[in-house]
Design a protein around this motif. Sequence first.
Motif, PDB file in Angstrom:
ATOM      1  N   ARG A  38       0.835  -1.207   0.000  1.00  0.00           N
ATOM      2  CA  ARG A  38       0.000   0.000   0.000  1.00  0.00           C
ATOM      3  C   ARG A  38       0.869   1.256   0.000  1.00  0.00           C
ATOM      4  O   ARG A  38       0.622   2.198  -0.745  1.00  0.00           O
ATOM      5  N   GLU A  39       1.897   1.258   0.820  1.00  0.00           N
ATOM      6  CA  GLU A  39       2.819   2.395   0.895  1.00  0.00           C
ATOM      7  C   GLU A  39       3.448   2.674  -0.471  1.00  0.00           C
ATOM      8  O   GLU A  39       3.556   3.828  -0.890  1.00  0.00           O
ATOM      9  N   GLN A  40       3.835   1.627  -1.174  1.00  0.00           N
ATOM     10  CA  GLN A  40       4.456   1.799  -2.489  1.00  0.00           C
ATOM     11  C   GLN A  40       3.451   2.292  -3.528  1.00  0.00           C
ATOM     12  O   GLN A  40       3.771   3.153  -4.351  1.00  0.00           O
ATOM     13  N   TYR A  41       2.232   1.768  -3.483  1.00  0.00           N
ATOM     14  CA  TYR A  41       1.200   2.253  -4.409  1.00  0.00           C
ATOM     15  C   TYR A  41       0.908   3.733  -4.165  1.00  0.00           C
ATOM     16  O   TYR A  41       0.719   4.498  -5.120  1.00  0.00           O
ATOM     17  N   LEU A  42       0.891   4.135  -2.914  1.00  0.00           N
ATOM     18  CA  LEU A  42       0.657   5.550  -2.602  1.00  0.00           C
ATOM     19  C   LEU A  42       1.800   6.414  -3.139  1.00  0.00           C
ATOM     20  O   LEU A  42       1.563   7.521  -3.639  1.00  0.00           O
ATOM     21  N   LYS A  43       3.015   5.911  -3.055  1.00  0.00           N
ATOM     22  CA  LYS A  43       4.158   6.658  -3.602  1.00  0.00           C
ATOM     23  C   LYS A  43       4.053   6.776  -5.122  1.00  0.00           C
ATOM     24  O   LYS A  43       4.423   7.801  -5.686  1.00  0.00           O
ATOM     25  N   VAL A  44       3.553   5.735  -5.769  1.00  0.00           N
ATOM     26  CA  VAL A  44       3.332   5.812  -7.211  1.00  0.00           C
ATOM     27  C   VAL A  44       2.368   6.951  -7.516  1.00  0.00           C
ATOM     28  O   VAL A  44       2.592   7.753  -8.428  1.00  0.00           O
ATOM     29  N   LEU A  45       1.296   7.035  -6.734  1.00  0.00           N
ATOM     30  CA  LEU A  45       0.297   8.078  -6.983  1.00  0.00           C
ATOM     31  C   LEU A  45       0.820   9.476  -6.675  1.00  0.00           C
ATOM     32  O   LEU A  45       0.339  10.449  -7.262  1.00  0.00           O
ATOM     33  N   GLU A  46       1.807   9.596  -5.801  1.00  0.00           N
ATOM     34  CA  GLU A  46       2.449  10.896  -5.580  1.00  0.00           C
ATOM     35  C   GLU A  46       3.184  11.334  -6.852  1.00  0.00           C
ATOM     36  O   GLU A  46       3.201  12.521  -7.181  1.00  0.00           O
ATOM     37  N   ILE A  47       3.777  10.373  -7.541  1.00  0.00           N
ATOM     38  CA  ILE A  47       4.535  10.651  -8.765  1.00  0.00           C
ATOM     39  C   ILE A  47       3.590  10.800  -9.956  1.00  0.00           C
ATOM     40  O   ILE A  47       3.751  11.687 -10.789  1.00  0.00           O
ATOM     41  N   ASP A  48       2.627   9.899 -10.028  1.00  0.00           N
ATOM     42  CA  ASP A  48       1.693   9.840 -11.161  1.00  0.00           C
ATOM     43  C   ASP A  48       0.269   9.685 -10.625  1.00  0.00           C
ATOM     44  O   ASP A  48      -0.238   8.570 -10.503  1.00  0.00           O
ATOM     45  N   PRO A  49      -0.385  10.799 -10.302  1.00  0.00           N
ATOM     46  CA  PRO A  49      -1.714  10.747  -9.674  1.00  0.00           C
ATOM     47  C   PRO A  49      -2.779  10.023 -10.503  1.00  0.00           C
ATOM     48  O   PRO A  49      -3.778   9.571  -9.944  1.00  0.00           O
ATOM     49  N   ASP A  50      -2.578   9.883 -11.781  1.00  0.00           N
ATOM     50  CA  ASP A  50      -3.568   9.232 -12.634  1.00  0.00           C
ATOM     51  C   ASP A  50      -3.256   7.763 -12.921  1.00  0.00           C
ATOM     52  O   ASP A  50      -3.913   7.154 -13.767  1.00  0.00           O
ATOM     53  N   ASN A  51      -2.295   7.191 -12.226  1.00  0.00           N
ATOM     54  CA  ASN A  51      -1.879   5.818 -12.501  1.00  0.00           C
ATOM     55  C   ASN A  51      -2.995   4.841 -12.105  1.00  0.00           C
ATOM     56  O   ASN A  51      -3.276   4.649 -10.924  1.00  0.00           O
ATOM     57  N   LEU A  52      -3.607   4.238 -13.120  1.00  0.00           N
ATOM     58  CA  LEU A  52      -4.739   3.343 -12.883  1.00  0.00           C
ATOM     59  C   LEU A  52      -4.336   2.038 -12.213  1.00  0.00           C
ATOM     60  O   LEU A  52      -5.106   1.472 -11.445  1.00  0.00           O
ATOM     61  N   ILE A  53      -3.132   1.564 -12.491  1.00  0.00           N
ATOM     62  CA  ILE A  53      -2.683   0.323 -11.854  1.00  0.00           C
ATOM     63  C   ILE A  53      -2.636   0.508 -10.345  1.00  0.00           C
ATOM     64  O   ILE A  53      -3.150  -0.313  -9.583  1.00  0.00           O
ATOM     65  N   ALA A  54      -2.024   1.602  -9.908  1.00  0.00           N
ATOM     66  CA  ALA A  54      -1.920   1.867  -8.463  1.00  0.00           C
ATOM     67  C   ALA A  54      -3.294   2.135  -7.863  1.00  0.00           C
ATOM     68  O   ALA A  54      -3.593   1.630  -6.768  1.00  0.00           O
ATOM     69  N   ARG A  55      -4.129   2.890  -8.541  1.00  0.00           N
ATOM     70  CA  ARG A  55      -5.473   3.169  -8.027  1.00  0.00           C
ATOM     71  C   ARG A  55      -6.280   1.881  -7.843  1.00  0.00           C
ATOM     72  O   ARG A  55      -6.902   1.664  -6.803  1.00  0.00           O
ATOM     73  N   ASN A  56      -6.273   1.028  -8.871  1.00  0.00           N
ATOM     74  CA  ASN A  56      -7.025  -0.219  -8.789  1.00  0.00           C
ATOM     75  C   ASN A  56      -6.465  -1.145  -7.715  1.00  0.00           C
ATOM     76  O   ASN A  56      -7.215  -1.810  -7.004  1.00  0.00           O
ATOM     77  N   ALA A  57      -5.146  -1.188  -7.614  1.00  0.00           N
ATOM     78  CA  ALA A  57      -4.526  -2.052  -6.610  1.00  0.00           C
ATOM     79  C   ALA A  57      -4.886  -1.599  -5.201  1.00  0.00           C
ATOM     80  O   ALA A  57      -5.172  -2.421  -4.342  1.00  0.00           O
ATOM     81  N   LEU A  58      -4.876  -0.283  -4.992  1.00  0.00           N
ATOM     82  CA  LEU A  58      -5.264   0.233  -3.677  1.00  0.00           C
ATOM     83  C   LEU A  58      -6.716  -0.109  -3.351  1.00  0.00           C
ATOM     84  O   LEU A  58      -7.034  -0.468  -2.225  1.00  0.00           O
ATOM     85  N   ALA A  59      -7.586   0.019  -4.341  1.00  0.00           N
ATOM     86  CA  ALA A  59      -8.987  -0.322  -4.131  1.00  0.00           C
ATOM     87  C   ALA A  59      -9.137  -1.809  -3.779  1.00  0.00           C
ATOM     88  O   ALA A  59      -9.913  -2.159  -2.879  1.00  0.00           O
ATOM     89  N   ASN A  60      -8.366  -2.660  -4.449  1.00  0.00           N
ATOM     90  CA  ASN A  60      -8.416  -4.088  -4.155  1.00  0.00           C
ATOM     91  C   ASN A  60      -7.858  -4.425  -2.779  1.00  0.00           C
ATOM     92  O   ASN A  60      -8.363  -5.317  -2.104  1.00  0.00           O
ATOM     93  N   LEU A  61      -6.822  -3.702  -2.374  1.00  0.00           N
ATOM     94  CA  LEU A  61      -6.252  -3.933  -1.034  1.00  0.00           C
ATOM     95  C   LEU A  61      -7.232  -3.505   0.046  1.00  0.00           C
ATOM     96  O   LEU A  61      -7.267  -4.114   1.116  1.00  0.00           O
TER      97      LEU A  61
END
Length: 97
Positions: free
Chosen positions: A72-95
Amino acid sequence: EAAVAEYRRALAIQPRFADIRNHLGMALAAMGREEEAIQEFRRALEINPRYVEARLNLAITLRDMGRHAEAREQYLKVLEIDPDNLIARNALANLAA
């Protein structure tokens, strides 16, 4: 195994090449050597902290190992870099589910 050997040879020449570290990590993860893969993803991120692909690969590997808080921490860091990253958004929703 052959890919791992080739990536290691390439790193002997270019140890600070983040792409090689990321690809080595992916090969190691595919072989079930997750801890080694995590080390390589982290090394790639030491070289380039904004390397989204390596951070996603790290997060996916952590998630697959059941280390959800770290993933989760890493996915959040991805979104700090790329707020529109769908992979990270979907993964966070699944977690969260």
